[in-house]
Scaffold this motif. Structure first.
Motif, PDB file in Angstrom:
ATOM      1  N   SER A  30      13.406   9.197  -1.713  1.00  0.00           N
ATOM      2  CA  SER A  30      12.040   8.848  -1.357  1.00  0.00           C
ATOM      3  C   SER A  30      11.328   8.283  -2.573  1.00  0.00           C
ATOM      4  O   SER A  30      11.848   8.296  -3.691  1.00  0.00           O
ATOM      5  CB  SER A  30      11.284  10.082  -0.854  1.00  0.00           C
ATOM      6  OG  SER A  30      11.056  10.975  -1.931  1.00  0.00           O
ATOM      7  N   ILE A  31      10.118   7.811  -2.359  1.00  0.00           N
ATOM      8  CA  ILE A  31       9.304   7.273  -3.439  1.00  0.00           C
ATOM      9  C   ILE A  31       9.114   8.335  -4.514  1.00  0.00           C
ATOM     10  O   ILE A  31       9.095   8.035  -5.699  1.00  0.00           O
ATOM     11  CB  ILE A  31       7.936   6.789  -2.887  1.00  0.00           C
ATOM     12  CG1 ILE A  31       8.166   5.624  -1.921  1.00  0.00           C
ATOM     13  CG2 ILE A  31       7.022   6.373  -4.018  1.00  0.00           C
ATOM     14  CD1 ILE A  31       6.953   5.271  -1.094  1.00  0.00           C
TER      15      ILE A  31
ATOM     16  N   GLN B  90       4.860   5.028   2.324  1.00  0.00           N
ATOM     17  CA  GLN B  90       5.380   6.380   2.576  1.00  0.00           C
ATOM     18  C   GLN B  90       5.533   6.622   4.075  1.00  0.00           C
ATOM     19  O   GLN B  90       6.517   7.199   4.526  1.00  0.00           O
ATOM     20  CB  GLN B  90       4.461   7.433   1.948  1.00  0.00           C
ATOM     21  CG  GLN B  90       4.933   8.854   2.136  1.00  0.00           C
ATOM     22  CD  GLN B  90       6.277   9.125   1.500  1.00  0.00           C
ATOM     23  OE1 GLN B  90       6.585   8.631   0.427  1.00  0.00           O
ATOM     24  NE2 GLN B  90       7.107   9.913   2.164  1.00  0.00           N
ATOM     25  N   VAL B  91       4.554   6.167   4.859  1.00  0.00           N
ATOM     26  CA  VAL B  91       4.629   6.321   6.312  1.00  0.00           C
ATOM     27  C   VAL B  91       5.814   5.524   6.854  1.00  0.00           C
ATOM     28  O   VAL B  91       6.577   6.017   7.692  1.00  0.00           O
ATOM     29  CB  VAL B  91       3.305   5.868   6.979  1.00  0.00           C
ATOM     30  CG1 VAL B  91       3.461   5.765   8.484  1.00  0.00           C
ATOM     31  CG2 VAL B  91       2.180   6.831   6.624  1.00  0.00           C
ATOM     32  N   THR B  92       5.997   4.311   6.362  1.00  0.00           N
ATOM     33  CA  THR B  92       7.125   3.480   6.782  1.00  0.00           C
ATOM     34  C   THR B  92       8.442   4.174   6.464  1.00  0.00           C
ATOM     35  O   THR B  92       9.349   4.233   7.292  1.00  0.00           O
ATOM     36  CB  THR B  92       7.069   2.105   6.077  1.00  0.00           C
ATOM     37  OG1 THR B  92       5.842   1.472   6.413  1.00  0.00           O
ATOM     38  CG2 THR B  92       8.238   1.227   6.501  1.00  0.00           C
ATOM     39  N   PHE B  93       8.531   4.731   5.257  1.00  0.00           N
ATOM     40  CA  PHE B  93       9.734   5.464   4.861  1.00  0.00           C
ATOM     41  C   PHE B  93       9.987   6.624   5.815  1.00  0.00           C
ATOM     42  O   PHE B  93      11.104   6.805   6.308  1.00  0.00           O
ATOM     43  CB  PHE B  93       9.588   5.973   3.421  1.00  0.00           C
ATOM     44  CG  PHE B  93      10.713   6.873   2.987  1.00  0.00           C
ATOM     45  CD1 PHE B  93      11.907   6.340   2.540  1.00  0.00           C
ATOM     46  CD2 PHE B  93      10.579   8.246   3.031  1.00  0.00           C
ATOM     47  CE1 PHE B  93      12.946   7.153   2.145  1.00  0.00           C
ATOM     48  CE2 PHE B  93      11.609   9.073   2.640  1.00  0.00           C
ATOM     49  CZ  PHE B  93      12.788   8.526   2.195  1.00  0.00           C
ATOM     50  N   SER B  94       8.947   7.410   6.082  1.00  0.00           N
ATOM     51  CA  SER B  94       9.095   8.591   6.931  1.00  0.00           C
ATOM     52  C   SER B  94       9.506   8.226   8.353  1.00  0.00           C
ATOM     53  O   SER B  94      10.262   8.954   8.987  1.00  0.00           O
ATOM     54  CB  SER B  94       7.778   9.372   6.970  1.00  0.00           C
ATOM     55  OG  SER B  94       7.454   9.847   5.684  1.00  0.00           O
ATOM     56  N   LYS B  95       8.998   7.118   8.863  1.00  0.00           N
ATOM     57  CA  LYS B  95       9.323   6.723  10.237  1.00  0.00           C
ATOM     58  C   LYS B  95      10.691   6.058  10.346  1.00  0.00           C
ATOM     59  O   LYS B  95      11.372   6.192  11.352  1.00  0.00           O
ATOM     60  CB  LYS B  95       8.253   5.777  10.779  1.00  0.00           C
ATOM     61  CG  LYS B  95       6.948   6.481  11.097  1.00  0.00           C
ATOM     62  CD  LYS B  95       5.961   5.529  11.728  1.00  0.00           C
ATOM     63  CE  LYS B  95       4.697   6.266  12.138  1.00  0.00           C
ATOM     64  NZ  LYS B  95       3.739   5.373  12.791  1.00  0.00           N
TER      65      LYS B  95
ATOM     66  N   ILE C  43       0.860  -1.188   0.000  1.00  0.00           N
ATOM     67  CA  ILE C  43       0.000   0.000   0.000  1.00  0.00           C
ATOM     68  C   ILE C  43       0.893   1.233   0.000  1.00  0.00           C
ATOM     69  O   ILE C  43       1.725   1.424   0.887  1.00  0.00           O
ATOM     70  CB  ILE C  43      -0.937  -0.008   1.216  1.00  0.00           C
ATOM     71  CG1 ILE C  43      -1.802  -1.274   1.203  1.00  0.00           C
ATOM     72  CG2 ILE C  43      -1.814   1.246   1.231  1.00  0.00           C
ATOM     73  CD1 ILE C  43      -2.562  -1.519   2.487  1.00  0.00           C
ATOM     74  N   LEU C  44       0.715   2.094  -1.006  1.00  0.00           N
ATOM     75  CA  LEU C  44       1.597   3.236  -1.221  1.00  0.00           C
ATOM     76  C   LEU C  44       1.628   4.182  -0.022  1.00  0.00           C
ATOM     77  O   LEU C  44       2.685   4.627   0.393  1.00  0.00           O
ATOM     78  CB  LEU C  44       1.185   3.999  -2.487  1.00  0.00           C
ATOM     79  CG  LEU C  44       2.139   5.085  -2.945  1.00  0.00           C
ATOM     80  CD1 LEU C  44       3.515   4.521  -3.227  1.00  0.00           C
ATOM     81  CD2 LEU C  44       1.589   5.771  -4.181  1.00  0.00           C
ATOM     82  N   ASP C  45       0.469   4.496   0.564  1.00  0.00           N
ATOM     83  CA  ASP C  45       0.429   5.390   1.720  1.00  0.00           C
ATOM     84  C   ASP C  45       1.174   4.784   2.903  1.00  0.00           C
ATOM     85  O   ASP C  45       1.927   5.475   3.599  1.00  0.00           O
ATOM     86  CB  ASP C  45      -1.016   5.709   2.119  1.00  0.00           C
ATOM     87  CG  ASP C  45      -1.720   6.609   1.118  1.00  0.00           C
ATOM     88  OD1 ASP C  45      -1.014   7.285   0.333  1.00  0.00           O
ATOM     89  OD2 ASP C  45      -2.961   6.641   1.119  1.00  0.00           O
ATOM     90  N   THR C  46       0.973   3.508   3.129  1.00  0.00           N
ATOM     91  CA  THR C  46       1.661   2.821   4.222  1.00  0.00           C
ATOM     92  C   THR C  46       3.165   2.788   3.965  1.00  0.00           C
ATOM     93  O   THR C  46       3.967   2.967   4.883  1.00  0.00           O
ATOM     94  CB  THR C  46       1.122   1.382   4.369  1.00  0.00           C
ATOM     95  OG1 THR C  46      -0.295   1.426   4.490  1.00  0.00           O
ATOM     96  CG2 THR C  46       1.722   0.697   5.580  1.00  0.00           C
TER      97      THR C  46
END
Length: 181
Positions: free
Chosen positions: A49-50, A18-23, A13-16
């Motif tokens: 980043s993505i 991105q959140v994983t990347f940010s954290k 899931i793309l949003d997840t």
């Protein structure tokens, strides 16, 4: 309930993702910092980043470590006198310069955006029609950003294939993150 082991695979899931990347990005930078301090070595980490935006960490700083790495590589290549390596090194140096320019552009862009953001303190300053116009403008901007993001990913993939980076070549690029004194 304690921590559980997370399976290492691509987050679908793309949003997840991105959140994983940010954290996780700050954690990677913290580990690199600890490694540099404990080992007394110079370290650089470059993460894209993505959306293709570069994030960097360097100890003592990114440019110093990369310059040191590039000068060491030039000396090694001069000793080897391998024309294929020299050609690849030149391509990598050009790619490095291009990445540095992109980082500088993004830094300038961030400063401009922050300056413009400071102008708009509250939505209360706008009337209804202005808010509708802003919403439409943001929708157009979002489409443009998504388009540019996809173009950036495609360009990065083309750049990598142009450089002929095999798995071994990618590992050499990854070694930029761990540099000896």
């Amino acid at each position: 309930m304690g921590r559980r082991k997370i399976e290492m695979k691509l987050v679908e899931i793309l949003d997840t993702r991105q959140v994983t990347f940010s954290k996780r990005r700050p954690g990677v930078f913290n580990k690199a910092s600890e490694f540099a301090i404990l080992s007394g070595v110079m370290v650089v980490v470059i993460i894209f980043s993505i959306g293709g935006k570069p994030f960097t960490f360097g100890s003592p700083d990114v440019n110093t470590v990369i310059d040191c790495f590039m000068s060491d590589k030039k000396e090694e290549d001069e000793k080897d006198q391998d024309p294929i390596s020299d050609n690849n090194l030149k391509k990598l140096e050009e790619y490095h310069i291009d990445l540095r320019n992109k980082i500088d552009e993004e830094t300038k862009r961030e400063k401009r955006l922050n300056k413009n953001l400071a102008k708009f303190q509250s939505l209360d300053d706008f009337n209804f029609n202005e808010l509708v116009e802003r919403k439409q403008a943001l929708g157009k901007l979002k489409k443009r950003v998504n388009h540019e993001k996809m173009m950036g990913i495609q360009n990065n993939m083309e750049d990598a294939s142009y450089l002929g980076l095999s798995i071994i070549g990618r590992n050499k690029l990854a070694s930029l993150s761990l540099i000896k004194r």
